[in-house]
Design an enzyme around this catalytic site. Structure first.
Site, PDB file in Angstrom:
ATOM      1  N   THR A   1       0.966  -1.344  -0.042  1.00 27.84           N
ATOM      2  CA  THR A   1       0.473   0.301   0.193  1.00 27.84           C
ATOM      3  C   THR A   1       0.694   1.205   0.107  1.00 27.84           C
ATOM      4  O   THR A   1       0.645   2.448   0.877  1.00 27.84           O
ATOM      5  CB  THR A   1      -0.681  -0.443   1.928  1.00 27.84           C
ATOM      6  OG1 THR A   1      -1.832  -1.200   1.347  1.00 27.84           O
ATOM      7  CG2 THR A   1      -1.451   1.009   1.247  1.00 27.84           C
ATOM      8  N   HIS A   2       2.145   1.465  -0.508  1.00 32.97           N
ATOM      9  CA  HIS A   2       2.788   2.530  -0.899  1.00 32.97           C
ATOM     10  C   HIS A   2       2.535   3.555  -1.883  1.00 32.97           C
ATOM     11  O   HIS A   2       3.440   3.100  -2.632  1.00 32.97           O
ATOM     12  CB  HIS A   2       4.106   2.061  -0.462  1.00 32.97           C
ATOM     13  CG  HIS A   2       4.598   1.840   0.270  1.00 32.97           C
ATOM     14  ND1 HIS A   2       5.200   0.707   0.266  1.00 32.97           N
ATOM     15  CD2 HIS A   2       3.882   0.918   1.265  1.00 32.97           C
ATOM     16  CE1 HIS A   2       5.524   0.178   1.364  1.00 32.97           C
ATOM     17  NE2 HIS A   2       4.361   0.594   2.321  1.00 32.97           N
ATOM     18  N   ASN A   3       1.169   3.461  -2.026  1.00 29.42           N
ATOM     19  CA  ASN A   3       0.963   4.894  -3.829  1.00 29.42           C
ATOM     20  C   ASN A   3       1.238   5.721  -3.601  1.00 29.42           C
ATOM     21  O   ASN A   3       1.022   6.736  -2.228  1.00 29.42           O
ATOM     22  CB  ASN A   3      -0.236   4.935  -4.011  1.00 29.42           C
ATOM     23  CG  ASN A   3      -1.296   3.255  -3.689  1.00 29.42           C
ATOM     24  OD1 ASN A   3      -1.596   2.935  -2.453  1.00 29.42           O
ATOM     25  ND2 ASN A   3      -1.680   2.688  -4.980  1.00 29.42           N
TER      26      ASN A   3
END
Lengths: 235, 589
Positions: free
Chosen positions: B515-517
């Site tokens: 979840t590293h957008n």
């Protein structure tokens, strides 16, 4: 030597003869630690020639202790946990007016044998303590939900649902005497006891007041003891 | 018509980690602050207590803590020529919701970006020459330097109680730490985590090969800790329920444990939950925000006027909020002009499974979210890219964050996907498999971007965000190179079988990666290529600040949260010391 676990469980379930039968099977299941449960029973009953007093004098032969609450029940607590406490008493990591002196006289095998013995015995059920509903409700809330303001989690997050413990490292609390639980909480709070991982208990105890401590003890004493630790040894 | 409420000094949109920090600092400075959170309130007690909190089906599989896709989804496609379709179940990445946001379900992995990362474009040109970098990559400098941010990294890590071992104290390399990290002014507030057994095996192999293994910096407490806000945390007991879960032990640094209780006691702050912000209002010149419009749980709309609007939603939602509000020019991939939605990047991850025989017990369940052992030798600009033809890198980490029964069943290649043999293989390998994670950089391109979907709308009738993304060739080369290194380490770990799974295009939303957008509202020094100046202030509306990983011009190979916290403190410091005295652009365009 490994004992087929299903045979062990089946045997335990049908063991109406009490702890003696349990004992003989559990002794056979000894793994890496060659603890002699029979010898542990002898020490519990009669002590040793070199001055270890019989454990049963205070804790009773079936681990139920004397009911006063001054001495804890030992039955059904994992041998891993019991042995660690004895070693800690001996080393001074945990201190107690009576136990420190006894533990210092115990040899390594005495500790292993006695711990093996008490982890396998079934205690005698004791009646739930009388307590006000308000106090019990407070104890139940702290034990099962925790307290946001005090930043403490539920006791049962570590000590297991219904206080049955997370064997082998975390002891059961169900059925343990309330005065003993309260005494230990005060020991944690005052810094006399600090032999757990990461001072977890000291931190929690410091945030509880006298009434919280009494309530938690009464709540857990009122829960039925879960019997014999399923996994007695270090994995 | 929206009901107009009493004006306040500051409105904070989204009360997660960054929202809580911004609100806390500004309320403490005496400003009246309203925090609008779309989700519900939740606290360690009672919401995060066991046994419910360990419900793997509810939280890991059904994504119980994530943004509700039935109300707010987003659409996805790999290329502009495709039609984007809504994501109906989160898989690749997991944006959180409710009070505390994604800061509740994070793993606590707390890496700083390096000096090189903040001047990435300059650094690549200086070291490898002007023509080295693929011209399709739109990398750029941040407009802020590591040295400027160092005190704020320090502040954030002390807020969190991060545990680790410094590798570089004021320029002096320290044994036991990461020798590649940039300087830090003092040690971590807490010691490192205990190593898992897989980490021990990894450390041995990596050391033999001449690499530099170290224990991952973690914001899962390694001892009892009282942070500078006066909040107490307990030590982690390695239960293996960090990511996708909340911690019941007050042992993970989350907004709930490190800052929210202090914020909520400040009388200048008011929290409103179930308040869905629909847009930021602008004045008639579109140069200044006048407040926000939000809908409450019943759908009633309110206008909350404010002098200062701080947008601190999840990175992707920050981009959407700017687009819905018409702040800044939307990015157009055809012309390369426009800034909102530009430079979207992700993370290029990969997995290696190391299968042992039954004599090696890995005990995967004795784990925390950030108890890995890793090497940084092939990350960032820590090695010479000259002969390799790509930029960026990955850390290679022996990491098992859990041994949860539904999710964790490693099986060697050739195992059937179902049935009796599959089950037997799971039993055989569950406790005898180590895992390595490749966590790699992601470079922005002209064709990877975010905009508003022309077709699909949310529960309030507003267009969904549309993501257009695939892995750039540069990153595919990078991850294959790092995978080869990782597999070599795996073999050195003396396993029976080593299976590497490098990330390959096309990117799919169907498989969890991270979840590293990042990007979409990036910071920089040129208003033509960035939406925000170096203080995270909008170039277009000076009283709008956007705090999130949306500000990253590209995404280095480290987890983003530590840098995000540093940027939040850096930004709010500029607001307090400069903006409040003289409201207006802090940097002239």
């Amino acid at each position: 030597m490994k004992l087929n676990r299903s045979i062990l469980i089946a045997t335990l379930a049908t063991a109406t003869a009490g702890f003696f039968l349990t004992r003989s099977f559990a002794a056979q299941s000894a793994g890496a630690v060659k603890a002699d449960e029979g010898r542990g029973a002898e020490i519990a009953a009669s002590g040793t020639a070199y001055g270890v007093v019989p454990c049963a004098r205070c804790h009773a032969f079936d681990g139920t202790a004397d009911g006063s609450g001054a001495f804890p029940k030992l039955s059904g607590i994992s041998s891993y946990y019991l042995a660690k406490q004895l070693r800690d008493f001996a080393s001074g990591l945990r201190t107690d007016a009576i136990m420190s002196a006894i533990a210092r006289k115990m040899k390594d095998e005495d500790i292993a044998d006695v711990s093996e013995y008490y982890s396998g015995v079934r205690g005698t059920p004791t009646p739930a303590p009388g307590a006000s509903p308000d106090l019990l409700a407070l104890g139940a809330r702290l034990a099962t939900v925790g307290d946001q303001e005090k930043e403490i989690q539920a006791c049962e997050a570590c000590h297991g649902p219904q206080g049955r413990g997370e064997s082998p490292a975390i002891p059961p609390l169900a059925g343990q005497y309330a005065p003993y639980i309260a005494f230990q909480m005060r020991m944690w709070r005052m810094g006399y006891r600090k032999n757990d991982a990461n001072q977890q208990m000291a931190n929690i105890a410091k945030r509880l007041n006298a009434q919280d401590i009494e309530a938690v003890g009464l709540y857990f004493e009122g829960l039925p003891q879960q019997g014999i630790a399923k996994n007695k040894r270090q994995p | 018509m929206a009901e107009k409420l009493k004006a306040v000094d500051v409105v904070v949109v989204g009360v997660g980690f960054m929202g809580a920090i911004m609100a806390k600092e500004l309320a403490a400075a005496g400003l009246s602050v309203v925090g609008l959170e779309r989700g519900k309130k939740r606290w360690t007690v009672p919401e995060f207590q066991s046994p419910d909190i360990h419900d793997e089906l509810k939280y890991s599989i059904r994504k119980g803590m994530m943004q509700d896709v039935t109300r707010e989804a987003m659409t996805f496609r790999n290329y502009s020529s495709q039609e984007a379709l809504p994501i109906r179940q989160w898989q690749a990445f997991l944006p959180g919701t409710d009070l505390g946001g994604s800061g509740v379900h994070w793993n606590g992995q707390t890496f700083r970006f390096t000096e090189a990362d903040f001047v990435w474009h300059t650094r690549m040109g200086e070291r490898y020459g002007k023509n080295f970098v693929d011209p399709d990559l739109t990398i750029q400098d941040w407009g802020v330097t590591y040295d400027e941010l160092e005190p704020y990294f320090d502040k954030f890590e002390h807020l969190l109680g991060t545990g680790g071992k410094a590798g570089n104290l004021n320029g002096k390399i320290q044994p036991g730490g990461n020798p590649f990290e940039s300087w830090r002014s003092r040690e971590y507030p807490n010691p490192p985590m205990k190593e898992q057994y897989g980490g021990v095996l990894f450390r041995k192999a990596a050391t033999e090969m001449g690499y530099h293994p170290f224990v991952q910096p973690s914001s899962n407490m390694t001892r009892p800790y009282t942070n500078p806000e006066g909040l107490q945390l307990n030590a982690c007991n390695y239960c293996g329920f960090c990511e996708r879960y909340a911690c019941e032990h007050f042992a993970k640094a989350t907004p709930q444990t490190v800052i929210l209780p202090v914020l909520l006691k400040n009388p200048h702050f008011e929290l409103r939950t179930e308040a869905q912000v629909l847009r930021v209002n602008l004045d008639s010149h579109k140069k200044r925000a006048t407040g926000v419009i939000y809908a409450d749980a019943t759908g009633r709309e309110f206008e909350q006027p404010a002098d200062l609007v701080i947008i601190t939603t999840y990175a992707l939602n920050n981009v959407r909020m700017m687009l819905l509000s018409g702040i800044g020019r939307p990015y157009d991939p055809k012309t390369g002009k426009g800034v909102i939605g530009r430079n979207y990047a992700y993370q290029t991850t990969g997995d290696v499974y190391v299968f042992y025989d039954e004599s090696v017990n890995v005990n995967p369940f004795m784990a925390a979210g950030a108890s890995g052992t890793l090497i940084d030798d092939f990350n960032d600009d820590n090695f010479d890219h000259g002969p390799l033809g790509f930029i960026g890198g990955s850390y290679i980490m022996s990491a098992l964050t859990n041994g949860r029964p539904i999710e964790f069943h490693p099986t060697p290649p050739g195992t059937p996907d179902w049935g009796k043999d599959w089950k037997a293989a799971i039993r055989r390998h569950y406790n005898h498999t180590a895992h390595m994670l490749l966590h790699g950089s992601s470079m922005p391109t002209r064709t990877n971007y975010l905009d508003l979907d022309p077709t699909y709308k949310d529960a309030w009738g507003l267009p969904l965000l549309r993501m257009t993304f695939d892995f750039p060739e540069n990153d595919v080369k990078m991850t294959q190179f790092c995978m080869d290194r990782a597999v070599e380490i795996g073999k050195r770990m003396r396993a029976k079988t080593v299976a590497g799974y490098p990330r390959k295009p096309p990117f799919t939303t169907q498989k969890y990666q991270t979840t590293h957008n990042t990007g979409g509202v990036v910071m920089g020094s040129d208003p033509h290529t960035s939406a925000l100046n170096r203080y995270l202030q909008s170039w277009d509306a000076h009283n709008v600040f956007v705090v999130g990983a949306s500000a990253y011009p590209q995404n280095p190979g480290y987890n983003p949260t530590d840098t995000l916290g540093a940027l939040a403190y850096w930004s709010v410091d500029a607001i307090k010391k400069q903006y409040l005295k003289k409201p207006g652009p802090l940097v002239s365009a």
